[in-house]
Scaffold this motif. Structure first.
Motif, PDB file in Angstrom:
ATOM      1  N   ILE A   1       0.832  -1.206   0.000  1.00 49.29           N
ATOM      2  CA  ILE A   1       0.000   0.000   0.000  1.00 49.29           C
ATOM      3  C   ILE A   1       0.865   1.255   0.000  1.00 49.29           C
ATOM      4  O   ILE A   1       0.611   2.202  -0.744  1.00 49.29           O
ATOM      5  N   GLY A   2       1.909   1.276   0.831  1.00 54.30           N
ATOM      6  CA  GLY A   2       2.801   2.433   0.889  1.00 54.30           C
ATOM      7  C   GLY A   2       3.498   2.703  -0.431  1.00 54.30           C
ATOM      8  O   GLY A   2       3.582   3.848  -0.887  1.00 54.30           O
ATOM      9  N   LEU A   3       3.976   1.650  -1.077  1.00 52.94           N
ATOM     10  CA  LEU A   3       4.632   1.804  -2.378  1.00 52.94           C
ATOM     11  C   LEU A   3       3.650   2.321  -3.427  1.00 52.94           C
ATOM     12  O   LEU A   3       4.002   3.163  -4.257  1.00 52.94           O
ATOM     13  N   SER A   4       2.419   1.835  -3.377  1.00 52.30           N
ATOM     14  CA  SER A   4       1.388   2.298  -4.319  1.00 52.30           C
ATOM     15  C   SER A   4       1.103   3.776  -4.125  1.00 52.30           C
ATOM     16  O   SER A   4       0.961   4.526  -5.097  1.00 52.30           O
ATOM     17  N   ALA A   5       0.992   4.212  -2.886  1.00 56.03           N
ATOM     18  CA  ALA A   5       0.689   5.617  -2.597  1.00 56.03           C
ATOM     19  C   ALA A   5       1.804   6.534  -3.070  1.00 56.03           C
ATOM     20  O   ALA A   5       1.545   7.633  -3.566  1.00 56.03           O
TER      21      ALA A   5
ATOM     22  N   VAL B   1      -4.534   2.272  -4.675  1.00 55.74           N
ATOM     23  CA  VAL B   1      -4.351   1.282  -3.613  1.00 55.74           C
ATOM     24  C   VAL B   1      -5.381   0.156  -3.754  1.00 55.74           C
ATOM     25  O   VAL B   1      -5.033  -1.022  -3.664  1.00 55.74           O
ATOM     26  N   THR B   2      -6.632   0.510  -3.988  1.00 56.83           N
ATOM     27  CA  THR B   2      -7.683  -0.497  -4.151  1.00 56.83           C
ATOM     28  C   THR B   2      -7.349  -1.452  -5.285  1.00 56.83           C
ATOM     29  O   THR B   2      -7.435  -2.676  -5.133  1.00 56.83           O
ATOM     30  N   HIS B   3      -6.939  -0.912  -6.419  1.00 60.23           N
ATOM     31  CA  HIS B   3      -6.593  -1.725  -7.583  1.00 60.23           C
ATOM     32  C   HIS B   3      -5.363  -2.598  -7.312  1.00 60.23           C
ATOM     33  O   HIS B   3      -5.367  -3.803  -7.598  1.00 60.23           O
ATOM     34  N   THR B   4      -4.321  -2.000  -6.765  1.00 59.02           N
ATOM     35  CA  THR B   4      -3.072  -2.730  -6.526  1.00 59.02           C
ATOM     36  C   THR B   4      -3.264  -3.866  -5.537  1.00 59.02           C
ATOM     37  O   THR B   4      -2.799  -4.989  -5.764  1.00 59.02           O
ATOM     38  N   VAL B   5      -3.941  -3.590  -4.442  1.00 57.38           N
ATOM     39  CA  VAL B   5      -4.138  -4.624  -3.414  1.00 57.38           C
ATOM     40  C   VAL B   5      -4.992  -5.770  -3.965  1.00 57.38           C
ATOM     41  O   VAL B   5      -4.720  -6.935  -3.694  1.00 57.38           O
ATOM     42  N   LYS B   6      -5.986  -5.426  -4.767  1.00 59.00           N
ATOM     43  CA  LYS B   6      -6.847  -6.472  -5.333  1.00 59.00           C
ATOM     44  C   LYS B   6      -6.097  -7.319  -6.360  1.00 59.00           C
ATOM     45  O   LYS B   6      -6.188  -8.542  -6.350  1.00 59.00           O
ATOM     46  N   THR B   7      -5.341  -6.674  -7.248  1.00 60.24           N
ATOM     47  CA  THR B   7      -4.673  -7.422  -8.321  1.00 60.24           C
ATOM     48  C   THR B   7      -3.388  -8.115  -7.862  1.00 60.24           C
ATOM     49  O   THR B   7      -3.077  -9.197  -8.340  1.00 60.24           O
ATOM     50  N   GLN B   8      -2.656  -7.511  -6.938  1.00 64.77           N
ATOM     51  CA  GLN B   8      -1.379  -8.096  -6.542  1.00 64.77           C
ATOM     52  C   GLN B   8      -1.464  -8.974  -5.303  1.00 64.77           C
ATOM     53  O   GLN B   8      -0.620  -9.857  -5.115  1.00 64.77           O
TER      54      GLN B   8
ATOM     55  N   GLU C   1      -9.555  -7.461  -0.982  1.00 60.88           N
ATOM     56  CA  GLU C   1     -10.395  -6.281  -1.134  1.00 60.88           C
ATOM     57  C   GLU C   1     -10.481  -5.587   0.215  1.00 60.88           C
ATOM     58  O   GLU C   1     -10.870  -6.193   1.204  1.00 60.88           O
ATOM     59  N   LEU C   2     -10.085  -4.323   0.234  1.00 62.12           N
ATOM     60  CA  LEU C   2     -10.144  -3.539   1.467  1.00 62.12           C
ATOM     61  C   LEU C   2     -11.570  -3.076   1.714  1.00 62.12           C
ATOM     62  O   LEU C   2     -12.266  -2.669   0.782  1.00 62.12           O
ATOM     63  N   SER C   3     -12.002  -3.120   2.976  1.00 64.14           N
ATOM     64  CA  SER C   3     -13.350  -2.629   3.283  1.00 64.14           C
ATOM     65  C   SER C   3     -13.355  -1.117   3.405  1.00 64.14           C
ATOM     66  O   SER C   3     -14.396  -0.489   3.234  1.00 64.14           O
ATOM     67  N   ALA C   4     -12.193  -0.513   3.685  1.00 64.28           N
ATOM     68  CA  ALA C   4     -12.088   0.951   3.773  1.00 64.28           C
ATOM     69  C   ALA C   4     -10.646   1.363   3.539  1.00 64.28           C
ATOM     70  O   ALA C   4      -9.716   0.696   3.978  1.00 64.28           O
ATOM     71  N   THR C   5     -10.489   2.466   2.822  1.00 65.92           N
ATOM     72  CA  THR C   5      -9.179   3.088   2.633  1.00 65.92           C
ATOM     73  C   THR C   5      -9.356   4.557   2.991  1.00 65.92           C
ATOM     74  O   THR C   5     -10.112   5.265   2.333  1.00 65.92           O
TER      75      THR C   5
END
Length: 110
Positions: free
Chosen positions: A16-20, A85-92, A96-100
């Motif tokens: 998540i940090g790298l994505s941001a 972040v939503t896309h990266t976490v889901k694909t990599q 699926e995050l419930s909240a960001t």
């Protein structure tokens, strides 16, 4: 192929940090707590700095503490972070995050 894959909260926070950091307008991440702040002062920065992973209803949440560039639209930057972040976490990671939640804790000239 049998077996299981476990993704630790630390690995998720780093992802998540790298994505941001990839989002234009993000200068950096701010320490999310005292321990992280002390580590940074001592020169030990991690990709997960400024990211706090939580759990709500059995699903992961992410709180990101960012420093935005002066002159950018903070709401736009925040939405871009959430989308990436939503896309990266889901694909990599297959999660699926419930909240960001984005916390803009500072603004800095670049």
């Amino acid at each position: 192929m049998t077996g299981s894959i476990q993704i630790t909260e630390a690995a998720l926070a780093s992802l998540i940090g790298l994505s941001a950091h990839e989002i234009p307008g993000v200068v950096g991440m701010a320490p999310a707590n005292l321990k992280e702040g002390i580590s940074r002062v001592l020169g030990r920065a991690n990709a997960s700095d400024g990211v706090v992973i939580g759990r709500e209803g059995g699903r992961y949440t992410a709180d990101l503490y960012i420093v935005a560039a002066y002159g950018v639209s903070i709401p736009t930057v925040a939405q871009n972070i959430v989308d990436r972040v939503t896309h990266t976490v889901k694909t990599q990671a297959g999660i699926e995050l419930s909240a960001t939640r984005i916390h803009a804790v500072g603004v800095q000239r670049v």
